[in-house]
Motif scaffolding. Structure first.
Motif, short mmCIF file in Angstrom:
data_model
loop_
_atom_site.label_atom_id
_atom_site.label_comp_id
_atom_site.label_asym_id
_atom_site.label_seq_id
_atom_site.Cartn_x
_atom_site.Cartn_y
_atom_site.Cartn_z
N LYS A 158 41.29 39.73 49.12
CA LYS A 158 40.63 38.47 48.78
C LYS A 158 39.17 38.41 49.22
O LYS A 158 38.75 37.52 49.96
N PRO A 159 38.34 39.35 48.75
CA PRO A 159 36.91 39.23 49.06
C PRO A 159 36.34 38.03 48.30
O PRO A 159 36.96 37.53 47.36
N SER A 160 35.17 37.58 48.70
CA SER A 160 34.55 36.45 48.00
C SER A 160 34.10 36.86 46.60
O SER A 160 34.00 36.03 45.70
N ARG A 161 33.85 38.15 46.42
CA ARG A 161 33.39 38.69 45.14
C ARG A 161 33.62 40.20 45.17
O ARG A 161 33.39 40.84 46.19
N LEU A 162 34.08 40.75 44.07
CA LEU A 162 34.30 42.20 43.97
C LEU A 162 33.49 42.74 42.81
O LEU A 162 33.69 42.34 41.66
N VAL A 163 32.55 43.62 43.11
CA VAL A 163 31.71 44.24 42.10
C VAL A 163 32.13 45.69 41.95
O VAL A 163 32.13 46.44 42.93
N LEU A 164 32.52 46.07 40.74
CA LEU A 164 32.99 47.42 40.44
C LEU A 164 31.86 48.16 39.73
O LEU A 164 31.43 47.75 38.66
N LEU A 165 31.39 49.24 40.32
CA LEU A 165 30.31 50.02 39.73
C LEU A 165 30.84 51.39 39.34
O LEU A 165 31.42 52.09 40.17
N ASP A 166 30.66 51.77 38.09
CA ASP A 166 31.06 53.09 37.64
C ASP A 166 30.28 53.43 36.38
O ASP A 166 29.80 52.54 35.69
N TRP A 167 30.19 54.71 36.08
CA TRP A 167 29.46 55.15 34.89
C TRP A 167 30.37 55.31 33.68
O TRP A 167 29.89 55.42 32.55
#
Length: 120
Positions: A55-64
């Motif tokens: 339960k993070p406040s926001r989850l940013v997924l970075l991938d190519w």
């Protein structure tokens, strides 16, 4: 005729399946913004799932890899119903893109903290 078979993680990736301590992950990340680089990869995928359960406040997924990133985002819908998840197409070798992503996440956190302080 097709026959479904269970796929062994180790035979697919050439390495043992990662085992994460969800309790330790939750304690460290709950309520905090998180960026996962290589999110749709063989290590990033289970890591992203564990982080989402924290339960993070926001989850940013970075991938190519766009299609893998899309599939991960779809898989997280059931795991992270209350967590804002953002899929970002990018490469960790692109320093300008990374700076932009991390700046947005950090500025977003700072603005959220200010809002809570003001309202609380």
């Amino acid at each position: 005729m097709s026959v479904a078979q269970e796929i062994d993680w180790a035979s697919l990736t050439g390495r043992p399946q990662p085992v994460l301590d969800d309790g330790a992950v939750a304690d460290a990340l709950q309520g905090r913004p998180v960026v996962v680089t290589g999110a749709a990869g063989s290590l990033g995928w289970p890591l992203s799932m564990a982080i989402a359960r924290a339960k993070p406040s926001r989850l940013v997924l970075l991938d190519w890899h766009e299609s893998s990133l899309f599939r991960l985002r779809q898989a997280l819908v059931s795991v992270a119903q209350d967590v804002p998840v953002q899929a970002v197409l990018g490469d960790v070798r692109d320093a300008t893109r990374l700076i932009r992503v991390f700046t947005e996440v950090l500025v977003g956190r700072e603005m959220e903290d200010r809002r809570r302080t003001h309202l609380g």
